[in-house]
Design an enzyme around this catalytic site. Sequence first.
Site, PDB file in Angstrom:
ATOM      1  N   SER A  17      52.997  14.486  48.681  1.00  0.00           N
ATOM      2  CA  SER A  17      52.864  15.940  48.827  1.00  0.00           C
ATOM      3  C   SER A  17      53.694  16.472  49.990  1.00  0.00           C
ATOM      4  O   SER A  17      53.743  17.669  50.217  1.00  0.00           O
ATOM      5  CB  SER A  17      51.389  16.305  49.029  1.00  0.00           C
ATOM      6  OG  SER A  17      50.877  15.580  50.112  1.00  0.00           O
ATOM      7  N   ASP A  59      48.422   4.156  47.037  1.00  0.00           N
ATOM      8  CA  ASP A  59      48.117   3.875  48.452  1.00  0.00           C
ATOM      9  C   ASP A  59      47.778   5.197  49.155  1.00  0.00           C
ATOM     10  O   ASP A  59      48.559   5.698  49.965  1.00  0.00           O
ATOM     11  CB  ASP A  59      49.329   3.197  49.105  1.00  0.00           C
ATOM     12  CG  ASP A  59      49.035   2.785  50.544  1.00  0.00           C
ATOM     13  OD1 ASP A  59      47.846   2.624  50.883  1.00  0.00           O
ATOM     14  OD2 ASP A  59      49.993   2.626  51.319  1.00  0.00           O
ATOM     15  N   CYS A 102      42.188   2.525  52.512  1.00  0.00           N
ATOM     16  CA  CYS A 102      42.195   2.241  53.959  1.00  0.00           C
ATOM     17  C   CYS A 102      41.005   2.943  54.624  1.00  0.00           C
ATOM     18  O   CYS A 102      41.020   3.211  55.817  1.00  0.00           O
ATOM     19  CB  CYS A 102      43.523   2.644  54.591  1.00  0.00           C
ATOM     20  SG  CYS A 102      43.900   4.381  54.395  1.00  0.00           S
ATOM     21  N   PHE A 154      51.638   8.430  46.608  1.00  0.00           N
ATOM     22  CA  PHE A 154      51.424   8.569  48.056  1.00  0.00           C
ATOM     23  C   PHE A 154      52.485   7.733  48.778  1.00  0.00           C
ATOM     24  O   PHE A 154      52.178   6.873  49.591  1.00  0.00           O
ATOM     25  CB  PHE A 154      50.017   8.106  48.470  1.00  0.00           C
ATOM     26  CG  PHE A 154      48.890   8.705  47.672  1.00  0.00           C
ATOM     27  CD1 PHE A 154      48.385   9.958  48.002  1.00  0.00           C
ATOM     28  CD2 PHE A 154      48.326   8.024  46.599  1.00  0.00           C
ATOM     29  CE1 PHE A 154      47.334  10.522  47.275  1.00  0.00           C
ATOM     30  CE2 PHE A 154      47.282   8.577  45.862  1.00  0.00           C
ATOM     31  CZ  PHE A 154      46.772   9.822  46.200  1.00  0.00           C
ATOM     32  N   ARG A 210      53.607  -5.071  50.599  1.00  0.00           N
ATOM     33  CA  ARG A 210      54.868  -4.569  50.062  1.00  0.00           C
ATOM     34  C   ARG A 210      55.757  -5.740  49.616  1.00  0.00           C
ATOM     35  O   ARG A 210      56.427  -5.679  48.581  1.00  0.00           O
ATOM     36  CB  ARG A 210      55.606  -3.747  51.122  1.00  0.00           C
ATOM     37  CG  ARG A 210      54.932  -2.430  51.427  1.00  0.00           C
ATOM     38  CD  ARG A 210      55.826  -1.540  52.250  1.00  0.00           C
ATOM     39  NE  ARG A 210      55.807  -1.851  53.659  1.00  0.00           N
ATOM     40  CZ  ARG A 210      55.156  -1.134  54.571  1.00  0.00           C
ATOM     41  NH1 ARG A 210      54.457  -0.069  54.221  1.00  0.00           N
ATOM     42  NH2 ARG A 210      55.199  -1.462  55.843  1.00  0.00           N
TER      43      ARG A 210
HETATM   44  N1  SAH Z   1      52.271   3.967  50.910  1.00  0.00           N
HETATM   45  C1  SAH Z   1      52.726   4.444  52.189  1.00  0.00           C
HETATM   46  C2  SAH Z   1      51.636   5.043  53.037  1.00  0.00           C
HETATM   47  C3  SAH Z   1      50.878   6.169  52.394  1.00  0.00           C
HETATM   48  S1  SAH Z   1      50.176   7.261  53.533  1.00  0.00           S
HETATM   49  C4  SAH Z   1      53.458   3.313  52.919  1.00  0.00           C
HETATM   50  O1  SAH Z   1      53.522   2.180  52.442  1.00  0.00           O
HETATM   51  O2  SAH Z   1      53.980   3.578  53.986  1.00  0.00           O
HETATM   52  C5  SAH Z   1      49.544   8.517  52.549  1.00  0.00           C
HETATM   53  C6  SAH Z   1      50.564   9.528  52.027  1.00  0.00           C
HETATM   54  O3  SAH Z   1      49.888  10.347  51.090  1.00  0.00           O
HETATM   55  C7  SAH Z   1      51.140  10.505  53.048  1.00  0.00           C
HETATM   56  O4  SAH Z   1      52.539  10.436  53.012  1.00  0.00           O
HETATM   57  C8  SAH Z   1      50.678  11.902  52.611  1.00  0.00           C
HETATM   58  O5  SAH Z   1      51.691  12.882  52.761  1.00  0.00           O
HETATM   59  C9  SAH Z   1      50.392  11.664  51.170  1.00  0.00           C
HETATM   60  N2  SAH Z   1      49.355  12.495  50.554  1.00  0.00           N
HETATM   61  C10 SAH Z   1      48.139  12.811  51.040  1.00  0.00           C
HETATM   62  N3  SAH Z   1      47.416  13.465  50.110  1.00  0.00           N
HETATM   63  C11 SAH Z   1      48.206  13.589  49.009  1.00  0.00           C
HETATM   64  C12 SAH Z   1      48.044  14.137  47.708  1.00  0.00           C
HETATM   65  N4  SAH Z   1      46.881  14.698  47.356  1.00  0.00           N
HETATM   66  N5  SAH Z   1      49.060  14.047  46.845  1.00  0.00           N
HETATM   67  C13 SAH Z   1      50.217  13.471  47.190  1.00  0.00           C
HETATM   68  N6  SAH Z   1      50.434  12.903  48.392  1.00  0.00           N
HETATM   69  C14 SAH Z   1      49.447  12.968  49.289  1.00  0.00           C
END
Ligand code: SAH
Length: 395
Positions: free
Chosen positions: A249, A298, A338, A226, A210
């Site tokens: 989401s 991510d 991940c 995400f 980040r």
């Molecule tokens: N980038 C973030 C961590 C991401 S975790 C950070 O730096 O903290 C993954 C995220 O993806 C979660 O918040 C989950 O709600 C979301 N997610 C999972 N599947 C999804 C989808 N198909 N579309 C949108 N968001 C999604």
Amino acid sequence: MKKIILKAGKEKSLLRHHPWVFSGAISRTEGYPVDGDTVQLYSSQGAFLAQAAYHASAPIAARVWSWQEDERIDEAFFYHKIVQALALRKDVGAYQEHSGFRLVHGESDGLPGLVVDCYDRVVVLQIGSVGAERWRKTFMEILKKICDPICIYERSDTDVRALEGLEKRTDILWGELPDNLTIEENGLRFAIDIAQGQKTGFYLDQRDNRAKIRTLASGKDVLNCFCYTGAFSVYARQGGAQSVLSVDSSEDALKLAQRNIALNGLSTDSLQWQCADVFQMLRKLRDQNRKFDLIILDPPKFAPTAAFADKAARGYKDINLLAFKLLRPGGILATYSCSSGISSDLFQKIVAGAALDAGVSAHIISQQIAAPDHPVLLSFPEGAYLKGLLVRVGI
Ligand code: SAH
């Protein structure tokens, strides 16, 4: 003495100090060990190999605690291990410079099945194996002594617990969970939802990645997919991003993300939040002919194990391909996986295939891994679960 004797030739990975014994490697047991017991591991030739936690019915039937024959596996042993883990965090700056850090990273710290994250003075414990489960109270007492916490919270609700035959457990183990808990990371503040948030509340592993995004964001139109707590969006805005569209989401995640922008006193001009499925959203943006200078992908773990690799690869290819199409010439894609089931080689191949199919030529300008408070033990490459590529598309 409780013993496990391996089949001929099955000692090889242990001799390289890989800490797992799969059930198929076991020839026989002696001394009637039960699940969670510490056992001595021996080769078929009768040579001592290690001391481990036993779990008869699990695919990973033994997880190594110690390579020493004469070491007692007791509270003093675990105390020493956690002190060693803390020393590493102090050496890599995770302890002094950020108030949220991972103190124990399972196998990589010689403590299979145990994860400990510290959020200011709240300690979150996550137990993912029968072997570690046996020592829950011991871990709690040790963490009280070492961390001087106001609360110890258990977030043992990962899917791996089902594989180990363990029920999910989330609760306060000790002390009181404060309202409005925040941590400081690289000079920024983030609200942490320990009880309901993902993982143990925050993605500490992306801290350094980040910070890198902050240095690339000035004047850019950013798309953060995400976004969860919006952490990448907060860094991008602080780094001078012209606009940031954040997509997740989960409504709750987006609320938390907006709170984090406010917590840091950052301008909300040209910040947009979309509660949507990223797979669909990327298509919509493509159809609208939207363009960005910096896109962050991510996603959650698509492949928890290698068995899911094919399906996961299709998911990664899809979102990366769409992202490449949304980037302006000279734009940067920060793309992550991940998934333990996807190696960094394979991930790079997937991203390369996505660029090819999107019709762009691109260079890797940086390869990224988890922050060093998620260290990778050289003898346990599975610990390197987080892979990131910063890719710049050609002009
Ligand atoms: N980038 C973030 C961590 C991401 S975790 C950070 O730096 O903290 C993954 C995220 O993806 C979660 O918040 C989950 O709600 C979301 N997610 C999972 N599947 C999804 C989808 N198909 N579309 C949108 N968001 C999604």
